[in-house]
Write an enzyme that holds these catalytic residues in place. Structure first.
Site, PDB file in Angstrom:
ATOM      1  CD  GLU A 206      31.730  38.659  53.174  1.00 43.94           C
ATOM      2  OE1 GLU A 206      31.284  38.786  52.022  1.00 43.94           O
ATOM      3  OE2 GLU A 206      31.870  37.576  53.765  1.00 43.94           O
TER       4      GLU A 206
ATOM      5  CD1 TRP B 279      44.178  41.531  53.292  1.00 41.56           C
ATOM      6  CD2 TRP B 279      44.193  41.202  55.504  1.00 41.56           C
ATOM      7  NE1 TRP B 279      44.942  42.514  53.860  1.00 41.56           N
ATOM      8  CE2 TRP B 279      44.960  42.345  55.224  1.00 41.56           C
ATOM      9  CE3 TRP B 279      44.059  40.796  56.831  1.00 41.56           C
ATOM     10  CZ2 TRP B 279      45.591  43.081  56.208  1.00 41.56           C
ATOM     11  CZ3 TRP B 279      44.686  41.525  57.808  1.00 41.56           C
ATOM     12  CH2 TRP B 279      45.435  42.648  57.488  1.00 41.56           C
TER      13      TRP B 279
ATOM     14  N   GLY C 207      39.090  32.020  49.056  1.00 41.04           N
ATOM     15  CA  GLY C 207      40.210  32.847  48.614  1.00 41.04           C
ATOM     16  C   GLY C 207      39.867  33.699  47.417  1.00 41.04           C
TER      17      GLY C 207
ATOM     18  CB  THR D 296      41.250  39.409  49.330  1.00 44.44           C
ATOM     19  OG1 THR D 296      39.867  39.662  49.534  1.00 44.44           O
ATOM     20  CG2 THR D 296      42.047  40.695  49.500  1.00 44.44           C
ATOM     21  CD  GLU D 297      45.069  37.401  43.342  1.00 44.87           C
ATOM     22  OE1 GLU D 297      45.760  38.230  42.720  1.00 44.87           O
ATOM     23  OE2 GLU D 297      44.670  36.319  42.862  1.00 44.87           O
ATOM     24  N   PRO D 298      47.136  40.154  47.571  1.00 43.93           N
ATOM     25  CG  PRO D 298      49.273  39.314  48.080  1.00 43.93           C
ATOM     26  CD  PRO D 298      47.972  38.935  47.451  1.00 43.93           C
ATOM     27  CG  ASN D 299      49.846  43.771  44.521  1.00 43.10           C
ATOM     28  OD1 ASN D 299      50.092  44.527  45.460  1.00 43.10           O
ATOM     29  ND2 ASN D 299      50.771  42.996  43.986  1.00 43.10           N
TER      30      ASN D 299
HETATM   31  P1  TGC Z   1      31.267  44.152  37.494  1.00 48.14           P
HETATM   32  O1  TGC Z   1      31.649  44.520  36.096  1.00 48.14           O
HETATM   33  O2  TGC Z   1      30.272  44.994  38.214  1.00 48.14           O
HETATM   34  O3  TGC Z   1      30.731  42.649  37.509  1.00 48.14           O
HETATM   35  C1  TGC Z   1      31.487  41.601  36.942  1.00 48.14           C
HETATM   36  C2  TGC Z   1      30.517  40.503  36.550  1.00 48.14           C
HETATM   37  O4  TGC Z   1      29.871  40.007  37.717  1.00 48.14           O
HETATM   38  C3  TGC Z   1      28.438  40.203  37.628  1.00 48.14           C
HETATM   39  N1  TGC Z   1      27.997  40.561  38.963  1.00 48.14           N
HETATM   40  C4  TGC Z   1      27.356  39.735  39.760  1.00 48.14           C
HETATM   41  N2  TGC Z   1      26.895  38.491  39.568  1.00 48.14           N
HETATM   42  C5  TGC Z   1      26.280  37.903  40.594  1.00 48.14           C
HETATM   43  N3  TGC Z   1      26.095  38.488  41.796  1.00 48.14           N
HETATM   44  C6  TGC Z   1      26.550  39.731  42.014  1.00 48.14           C
HETATM   45  N4  TGC Z   1      26.407  40.311  43.217  1.00 48.14           N
HETATM   46  C7  TGC Z   1      27.210  40.415  40.980  1.00 48.14           C
HETATM   47  N5  TGC Z   1      27.789  41.636  40.863  1.00 48.14           N
HETATM   48  C8  TGC Z   1      28.267  41.702  39.608  1.00 48.14           C
HETATM   49  C9  TGC Z   1      28.275  41.304  36.625  1.00 48.14           C
HETATM   50  O5  TGC Z   1      27.011  41.249  36.011  1.00 48.14           O
HETATM   51  C10 TGC Z   1      29.386  40.996  35.641  1.00 48.14           C
HETATM   52  O6  TGC Z   1      28.971  39.875  34.864  1.00 48.14           O
HETATM   53  P2  TGC Z   1      29.476  39.719  33.342  1.00 48.14           P
HETATM   54  O7  TGC Z   1      28.758  38.487  32.880  1.00 48.14           O
HETATM   55  O8  TGC Z   1      29.062  40.975  32.651  1.00 48.14           O
HETATM   56  O9  TGC Z   1      30.965  39.538  33.411  1.00 48.14           O
HETATM   57  O10 TGC Z   1      32.597  44.006  38.333  1.00 48.14           O
HETATM   58  P3  TGC Z   1      33.700  45.061  38.729  1.00 48.14           P
HETATM   59  O11 TGC Z   1      35.019  44.430  38.446  1.00 48.14           O
HETATM   60  O12 TGC Z   1      33.389  46.404  38.145  1.00 48.14           O
HETATM   61  O13 TGC Z   1      33.569  45.120  40.311  1.00 48.14           O
HETATM   62  C11 TGC Z   1      32.468  45.639  40.951  1.00 48.14           C
HETATM   63  C12 TGC Z   1      32.710  45.688  42.482  1.00 48.14           C
HETATM   64  C13 TGC Z   1      33.773  46.720  42.836  1.00 48.14           C
HETATM   65  C14 TGC Z   1      31.395  46.074  43.089  1.00 48.14           C
HETATM   66  C15 TGC Z   1      33.155  44.291  42.991  1.00 48.14           C
HETATM   67  O14 TGC Z   1      34.404  43.944  42.496  1.00 48.14           O
HETATM   68  C16 TGC Z   1      33.187  44.202  44.496  1.00 48.14           C
HETATM   69  O15 TGC Z   1      32.178  43.902  45.103  1.00 48.14           O
HETATM   70  N6  TGC Z   1      34.374  44.432  45.160  1.00 48.14           N
HETATM   71  C17 TGC Z   1      34.533  44.214  46.570  1.00 48.14           C
HETATM   72  C18 TGC Z   1      35.340  42.970  46.795  1.00 48.14           C
HETATM   73  C19 TGC Z   1      34.887  42.204  47.996  1.00 48.14           C
HETATM   74  O16 TGC Z   1      33.802  42.383  48.527  1.00 48.14           O
HETATM   75  N7  TGC Z   1      35.708  41.275  48.449  1.00 48.14           N
HETATM   76  C20 TGC Z   1      35.350  40.428  49.514  1.00 48.14           C
HETATM   77  C21 TGC Z   1      36.329  39.291  49.657  1.00 48.14           C
HETATM   78  S1  TGC Z   1      35.705  37.959  50.636  1.00 48.14           S
HETATM   79  C22 TGC Z   1      35.697  38.539  52.201  1.00 48.14           C
HETATM   80  O17 TGC Z   1      35.941  39.657  52.498  1.00 48.14           O
HETATM   81  C23 TGC Z   1      35.328  37.550  53.202  1.00 48.14           C
HETATM   82  S2  TGC Z   1      35.368  38.119  54.817  1.00 48.14           S
HETATM   83  C24 TGC Z   1      34.577  36.795  55.459  1.00 48.14           C
HETATM   84  C25 TGC Z   1      34.328  36.803  56.894  1.00 48.14           C
HETATM   85  O18 TGC Z   1      35.289  36.555  57.656  1.00 48.14           O
HETATM   86  O19 TGC Z   1      33.137  36.989  57.259  1.00 48.14           O
HETATM   87  P1  FAD Z   2      41.746  48.246  49.228  1.00 46.53           P
HETATM   88  O1  FAD Z   2      40.905  47.677  48.154  1.00 46.53           O
HETATM   89  O2  FAD Z   2      43.173  48.522  48.948  1.00 46.53           O
HETATM   90  O3  FAD Z   2      41.056  49.595  49.742  1.00 46.53           O
HETATM   91  C1  FAD Z   2      41.743  50.566  50.532  1.00 46.53           C
HETATM   92  C2  FAD Z   2      40.846  51.793  50.660  1.00 46.53           C
HETATM   93  O4  FAD Z   2      40.586  52.340  49.366  1.00 46.53           O
HETATM   94  C3  FAD Z   2      39.480  51.446  51.260  1.00 46.53           C
HETATM   95  O5  FAD Z   2      39.068  52.485  52.112  1.00 46.53           O
HETATM   96  C4  FAD Z   2      38.559  51.386  50.049  1.00 46.53           C
HETATM   97  O6  FAD Z   2      37.218  51.693  50.352  1.00 46.53           O
HETATM   98  C5  FAD Z   2      39.191  52.451  49.161  1.00 46.53           C
HETATM   99  N1  FAD Z   2      38.874  52.206  47.748  1.00 46.53           N
HETATM  100  C6  FAD Z   2      39.229  51.141  46.981  1.00 46.53           C
HETATM  101  N2  FAD Z   2      38.709  51.243  45.742  1.00 46.53           N
HETATM  102  C7  FAD Z   2      38.005  52.392  45.730  1.00 46.53           C
HETATM  103  C8  FAD Z   2      37.211  53.059  44.749  1.00 46.53           C
HETATM  104  N3  FAD Z   2      37.023  52.535  43.531  1.00 46.53           N
HETATM  105  N4  FAD Z   2      36.635  54.225  45.074  1.00 46.53           N
HETATM  106  C9  FAD Z   2      36.793  54.749  46.320  1.00 46.53           C
HETATM  107  N5  FAD Z   2      37.516  54.191  47.283  1.00 46.53           N
HETATM  108  C10 FAD Z   2      38.111  53.016  46.991  1.00 46.53           C
HETATM  109  N6  FAD Z   2      39.062  38.211  51.660  1.00 46.53           N
HETATM  110  C11 FAD Z   2      38.798  36.979  51.147  1.00 46.53           C
HETATM  111  O7  FAD Z   2      38.889  36.759  49.946  1.00 46.53           O
HETATM  112  N7  FAD Z   2      38.454  35.952  51.985  1.00 46.53           N
HETATM  113  C12 FAD Z   2      38.361  36.093  53.322  1.00 46.53           C
HETATM  114  O8  FAD Z   2      38.042  35.131  54.051  1.00 46.53           O
HETATM  115  C13 FAD Z   2      38.644  37.376  53.895  1.00 46.53           C
HETATM  116  N8  FAD Z   2      38.636  37.551  55.245  1.00 46.53           N
HETATM  117  C14 FAD Z   2      39.060  38.744  55.772  1.00 46.53           C
HETATM  118  C15 FAD Z   2      39.221  38.878  57.166  1.00 46.53           C
HETATM  119  C16 FAD Z   2      39.697  40.065  57.698  1.00 46.53           C
HETATM  120  C17 FAD Z   2      39.921  40.181  59.167  1.00 46.53           C
HETATM  121  C18 FAD Z   2      39.972  41.181  56.846  1.00 46.53           C
HETATM  122  C19 FAD Z   2      40.451  42.485  57.411  1.00 46.53           C
HETATM  123  C20 FAD Z   2      39.810  41.044  55.489  1.00 46.53           C
HETATM  124  C21 FAD Z   2      39.372  39.847  54.934  1.00 46.53           C
HETATM  125  N9  FAD Z   2      39.286  39.672  53.535  1.00 46.53           N
HETATM  126  C22 FAD Z   2      38.994  38.436  53.006  1.00 46.53           C
HETATM  127  C23 FAD Z   2      39.732  40.734  52.642  1.00 46.53           C
HETATM  128  C24 FAD Z   2      38.725  41.865  52.462  1.00 46.53           C
HETATM  129  O9  FAD Z   2      37.664  41.468  51.670  1.00 46.53           O
HETATM  130  C25 FAD Z   2      39.494  43.052  51.877  1.00 46.53           C
HETATM  131  O10 FAD Z   2      40.319  43.560  52.906  1.00 46.53           O
HETATM  132  C26 FAD Z   2      38.560  44.115  51.345  1.00 46.53           C
HETATM  133  O11 FAD Z   2      37.838  43.655  50.227  1.00 46.53           O
HETATM  134  C27 FAD Z   2      39.311  45.407  50.978  1.00 46.53           C
HETATM  135  O12 FAD Z   2      40.444  45.136  50.232  1.00 46.53           O
HETATM  136  P2  FAD Z   2      41.845  45.798  50.663  1.00 46.53           P
HETATM  137  O13 FAD Z   2      42.071  45.484  52.102  1.00 46.53           O
HETATM  138  O14 FAD Z   2      42.859  45.342  49.696  1.00 46.53           O
HETATM  139  O15 FAD Z   2      41.626  47.350  50.553  1.00 46.53           O
END
Ligand code: TGC
Ligand code: FAD
Length: 392
Positions: free
Chosen positions: A371, A169, A137, A139-142
């Site tokens: 991801e 999600w 967990g 991701t959050e709604p906002n």
């Molecule tokens: P930022 O300031 O860049 O970094 C915050 C702190 O984290 C450190 N850091 C890392 N450490 C380890 N590994 C990494 N890959 C790291 N990337 C950054 C960084 O050094 C810093 O450390 P510190 O000590 O200075 O605090 O963070 P930011 O808030 O600016 O965000 C950067 C950004 C946008 C790239 C990041 O928030 C991001 O990757 N956003 C995307 C969110 C995302 O991918 N969510 C996925 C949710 S899980 C999911 O989708 C599961 S789907 C699963 C499935 O069904 O397969």
């Molecule tokens: P938003 O962040 O609101 O983004 C909306 C649009 O704005 C996107 O096109 C994005 O690229 C764009 N955008 C956002 N920020 C920027 C920026 N700075 N610059 C330019 N464009 C930007 N999450 C978990 O934690 N655990 C899970 O197991 C998990 N499973 C998932 C399974 C499914 C089927 C799906 C669909 C999602 C899942 N997720 C999970 C959540 C997923 O990681 C998020 O949907 C994803 O990170 C994007 O967040 P959001 O949907 O809130 O989109």
């Protein structure tokens, strides 16, 4: 669905770069997918139901914690074996691969890397055997792309923590036994905390009406004054870097996995094009169709080389977050393009569930978003090469 005739493309003899163990693991997973996933997956996707009966088999092929040490129940394999497994499983279905990514990289990995020895012994063997299924967990709604803004929080109540908030999600949420949840403490510092099904105030409503990843269950994690024992906090690391490091591992697996979906679409389209006759000839004899197929195999081959090299770097502990982002983004992009082209090669048949292409295409619409979205991965590359983050 038509029987699974999949033949994996290897245009550049990339098998020569693999070790014997990689090929054994890859082939065992491939055989398992042909036998257990292909015959049933279309039906489950149509019903929008996760095929729970696959959990035992996934555990047996080692897909839960492939790179987690054997002493904790993992398979103790290297990163290339892990990647190849994800490739083969996503060749079957992205939703099934999702379950493995979450279980291995987003639940087992943080417990292994940041958990106490007691937590490792308590949870990892059960997760590896499939007795427990996990969720992650973040991701959050906002707060999706920007998880640092999360509002889910816990308070220290002396003998326990009190957890409040909601995650959205979340893959596997509706039936997960445990969830690794990222929440802020009273100082606003992010920590991982293990929440178990059955804790009072913890609910997991399912998210319905998905057109994508229909064979994977998605839901919410809702915490309403949940009392969590103090020993459930992951002690090893705090800050956003902790969940982001787990994402590195899962994104790496997706970079291989999406190529599996692309290979399946290419292989299906190639076979169909050689068999389908129009204007008295196989459609594969027309230059327009050959262009599509030739471009597909070119992109798959480039993608295979990229993920193989990334696997070598990951085995050596040298793969960077930005390199992983590039590979995840590239694999998903080419897989989506290949799915769309492949569907056209099949004409009307391409929209039916008799073939896997449309299901892959719809699944990949989630894979390109979760991801880290396609945009976020491009921005990670941009920040890496320029030194200037452009996220805000
Ligand atoms: P930022 O300031 O860049 O970094 C915050 C702190 O984290 C450190 N850091 C890392 N450490 C380890 N590994 C990494 N890959 C790291 N990337 C950054 C960084 O050094 C810093 O450390 P510190 O000590 O200075 O605090 O963070 P930011 O808030 O600016 O965000 C950067 C950004 C946008 C790239 C990041 O928030 C991001 O990757 N956003 C995307 C969110 C995302 O991918 N969510 C996925 C949710 S899980 C999911 O989708 C599961 S789907 C699963 C499935 O069904 O397969
Ligand atoms: P938003 O962040 O609101 O983004 C909306 C649009 O704005 C996107 O096109 C994005 O690229 C764009 N955008 C956002 N920020 C920027 C920026 N700075 N610059 C330019 N464009 C930007 N999450 C978990 O934690 N655990 C899970 O197991 C998990 N499973 C998932 C399974 C499914 C089927 C799906 C669909 C999602 C899942 N997720 C999970 C959540 C997923 O990681 C998020 O949907 C994803 O990170 C994007 O967040 P959001 O949907 O809130 O989109």
């Amino acid at each position: 669905m038509a029987s699974d005739l999949f033949e994996a493309p290897d245009y550049y003899q990339i098998d020569d770069l693999l070790q014997e163990e990689h090929i054994l693991v890859r082939n065992a997973t491939r055989d398992w997918v042909k036998k257990e996933v292909s015959p049933i997956i279309e039906d489950y996707a149509q019903k929008a139901e996760f095929p729970k009966h696959l959990i035992k088999g996934l555990a047996e092929v080692g897909a839960f914690g492939p790179y987690i040490p054997e002493e904790y129940g993992g398979a103790g394999l290297d990163q290339i074996s892990y990647g190849l497994m994800m490739q083969e499983i996503e060749r079957g279905d992205s939703g099934v691969r999702s379950t493995c990514s979450v279980q291995s990289s987003l639940v087992m990995y943080p417990i292994f890397a940041y958990g106490s020895e007691e937590q490792r012994k308590k949870y990892l063997p059960k997760l590896a055997s499939g007795e427990f299924l996990g969720a992650f967990g973040l991701t959050e709604p906002n707060h999706g792309s920007n998880p640092s803004g999360m509002t889910t929080n816990y308070k220290d109540m002396g003998d326990h923590y009190l957890l409040n908030g909601a995650k959205m999600w979340i893959s596997n949420a509706p039936f997960a036994d445990i969830a690794v949840v990222w929440a802020k403490n009273e100082e606003g510092r992010i920590h991982g905390i293990i929440v178990e099904r059955g804790m009072e105030g913890f609910t997991t409503p399912e998210t319905h009406n998905k057109w994508s990843l229909r064979a994977s269950a998605t839901g919410e994690l809702v915490f309403d004054n949940v009392k969590v024992p103090k020993e459930n906090l992951l002690p090893g690391r705090s800050g956003l870097g902790a969940p982001l490091s787990c994402l590195d591992s899962a994104r790496y697996g997706i970079a291989w996995g999406a190529l599996g979906a692309a290979m399946d679409c290419y292989d299906t389209a190639l076979r169909y094009a050689k068999e389908r006759i129009q204007f008295g000839k196989p459609i594969a004899s027309f230059q327009l169709q050959q262009k599509k197929l030739a471009e597909m195999i070119t992109e798959i081959t480039k993608g295979q080389l990229l993920v193989w090299r990334l696997g070598v770097l990951k085995n050596e502990g040298r793969a960077t977050t930005a390199q992983i982002s590039m590979a995840k983004r590239n694999s998903v992009e080419i897989a989506l393009k290949i799915a769309r082209e492949a569907r056209q090669i099949l004409g009307g048949m391409g929209i039916t569930g008799d073939y896997s292409i449309m299901r892959h295409m719809m699944n990949l619409e989630s894979v390109v978003t979760y991801e880290g979205t396609h945009d976020i991965h491009l921005l990670i590359t941009g920040a890496d090469i320029t030194g200037i983050p452009a996220f805000q």
